[in-house]
Design an enzyme around this catalytic site. Structure first.
Site, mmCIF file in Angstrom:
data_model
loop_
_atom_site.group_PDB
_atom_site.id
_atom_site.type_symbol
_atom_site.label_atom_id
_atom_site.label_comp_id
_atom_site.label_asym_id
_atom_site.label_seq_id
_atom_site.Cartn_x
_atom_site.Cartn_y
_atom_site.Cartn_z
ATOM 1 N N ARG A 124 -7.090 -11.359 12.111
ATOM 2 C CA ARG A 124 -6.426 -10.754 10.949
ATOM 3 C C ARG A 124 -7.478 -10.173 10.008
ATOM 4 O O ARG A 124 -8.201 -10.906 9.336
ATOM 5 C CB ARG A 124 -5.589 -11.803 10.216
ATOM 6 C CG ARG A 124 -4.716 -11.240 9.089
ATOM 7 C CD ARG A 124 -3.943 -12.341 8.390
ATOM 8 N NE ARG A 124 -2.900 -11.807 7.526
ATOM 9 C CZ ARG A 124 -1.678 -11.482 7.913
ATOM 10 N NH1 ARG A 124 -1.320 -11.645 9.173
ATOM 11 N NH2 ARG A 124 -0.794 -10.994 7.065
ATOM 12 N N ARG B 84 -8.318 -8.067 6.684
ATOM 13 C CA ARG B 84 -7.767 -7.629 5.407
ATOM 14 C C ARG B 84 -8.911 -7.250 4.476
ATOM 15 O O ARG B 84 -10.011 -7.811 4.561
ATOM 16 C CB ARG B 84 -6.930 -8.749 4.757
ATOM 17 C CG ARG B 84 -5.609 -9.011 5.459
ATOM 18 C CD ARG B 84 -4.669 -7.838 5.309
ATOM 19 N NE ARG B 84 -3.344 -8.072 5.838
ATOM 20 C CZ ARG B 84 -2.959 -7.805 7.084
ATOM 21 N NH1 ARG B 84 -3.844 -7.322 7.957
ATOM 22 N NH2 ARG B 84 -1.725 -8.016 7.477
ATOM 23 N N CYS C 216 0.848 -1.197 0.000
ATOM 24 C CA CYS C 216 0.000 0.000 0.000
ATOM 25 C C CYS C 216 0.877 1.238 0.000
ATOM 26 O O CYS C 216 1.644 1.465 0.922
ATOM 27 C CB CYS C 216 -0.903 -0.026 1.231
ATOM 28 S SG CYS C 216 -2.011 1.378 1.356
ATOM 29 N N GLU D 139 -5.692 -8.135 -2.554
ATOM 30 C CA GLU D 139 -5.755 -8.167 -1.095
ATOM 31 C C GLU D 139 -4.837 -7.108 -0.532
ATOM 32 O O GLU D 139 -3.774 -6.835 -1.079
ATOM 33 C CB GLU D 139 -5.350 -9.567 -0.610
ATOM 34 C CG GLU D 139 -5.321 -9.746 0.895
ATOM 35 C CD GLU D 139 -3.936 -9.573 1.519
ATOM 36 O OE1 GLU D 139 -3.825 -9.687 2.743
ATOM 37 O OE2 GLU D 139 -2.972 -9.309 0.767
#
Length: 353
Positions: A166, A168, A77, A121
């Site tokens: 987690r 995402r 990112c 993702e």
């Protein structure tokens, strides 16, 4: 499980978690790219060397990639300049997201068509990154190439039955608008896979690195760990000056930083009250990798920790992949289905349904 004819290309493939999820769903990976040399060693140990291209994505010949039906990848990112993007990327050529667009464009130039579907993702705050500008550019760029997209944040412990907290974001897009309308993200499922089904607390770790995993009285903060770690059913984290228990009895988000210092690796208390780090193998299993996924011999634990933290939760990917393949199949002539047997073109011996 049935075998489909859909050909998948994987960008930023890492050690193959995203590839594995799609293979388990029935697709065939025909091309993958990764630049990290140690991740490539782990990838080849499990998938072979038939289609992995070890190279900086900026240097990959986008006109020489095999024809793809689906393009997948978890990309880093980075901030975008919207003004630069709308002027033709002049200000943002170094941003790896644009390499995804170049692969799509290369498919159009070489084969006269783009991949039918994409799945990307990223970290959950992608939507809010740079005050929303990053996601705005991503959506606009994919829309301009004909993809209608849907995006959703999924937590591995809620959607993958793996005991790791987690979150995402997953972005799924199709060229066919009807496909996008029909696609749905997986439903939430119960968490039945507990930490103690993955973590070995019954006996000491026996491998060449076992001393690196255990904390002893020689550790300067050992007394704090000893006092604070009393639960044999959960994991702990050392936060430099104190120890924190995970009250939800799942593992906190595994990160690539685990490979840069021991304090980043979650800790456990075994049945003999020894204190140790999670092993790299346990970290991979907390990402939903099968137990017989192979770790390269002689590779430093620091590299393996980094690889597991950089990877994805395989069961979540598999469930998304199944829904993508189902949608693609729905509006075409039925494919000739054949049961997967021992022949999988060299793509893994441990595929599970």
């Amino acid at each position: 499980m049935i075998k489909s004819n859909y050909k998948v290309g994987s960008m930023f493939a890492g050690i193959g978690g995203t590839c594995l999820g799609f293979i388990q769903a029935g697709a065939k990976v025909v091309w993958a790219n990764e630049v990290d040399k140690n991740a490539c060693i782990t990838y080849r140990t499990n998938f072979g060397d038939a289609y992995l291209e070890e190279k900086d994505i900026n240097e990959v010949d986008k006109l020489n990639i095999p024809e793809l039906d689906i393009l997948i990848g978890g990309f880093p990112c980075q901030a975008f300049s919207i003004a630069g993007y709308r002027k033709g990327f002049e200000d943002d050529r170094g941003n790896v997201f644009f390499q995804i667009l170049e692969v799509i464009d290369g498919q159009q130039k070489t084969y006269g068509k783009k991949p039918q579907a994409i799945m990307l993702e990223n970290v959950k705050n992608l939507v809010s990154h740079d005050k929303g500008n990053t996601f705005k550019v991503i959506k606009e760029a994919l829309n301009n190439r004909g993809y209608d997209i849907k995006a959703k944040v999924l937590n591995s412990m809620q959607y993958g039955n793996v005991p790791q907290n987690r979150e995402r974001i997953y972005i799924v897009g199709f060229l066919n608008e009807e496909h996008t309308k029909k696609f749905t993200f997986p439903d939430e499922i119960p968490l039945t896979n507990t930490l103690n089904k993955i973590i070995n607390r019954a006996s000491k770790i026996e491998d060449e690195n076992y001393k690196k995993y255990y904390y002893t009285e020689a550790t300067k903060f050992y007394s704090i760990l000893k006092e604070g770690m009393t639960n044999h059913d959960t994991v702990y984290q050392w936060r430099r000056v104190y120890v924190r228990e995970n009250k939800s009895n799942v593992c906190p988000t595994l990160t690539a930083n685990m490979g840069t210092g021991g304090h980043n690796v979650p800790l456990v208390l075994d049945q003999d009250n020894n204190i140790r780090k999670l092993t790299p193998k346990e970290c991979l299993m907390l990402q939903g990798f099968p137990e017989d996924y192979q770790l390269p011999e002689g590779m430093a634990p620091s590299h393996l920790y980094k690889q597991s933290g950089n990877s994805v939760s395989v069961p979540v990917i598999k469930r998304i992949a199944e829904n993508i393949l189902s949608v693609l199949d729905e509006q075409k002539e039925p494919l000739k289905k054949e049961v997967i047997n021992e022949e999988l073109d060299g793509q893994l011996s441990f595929i599970t349904t």
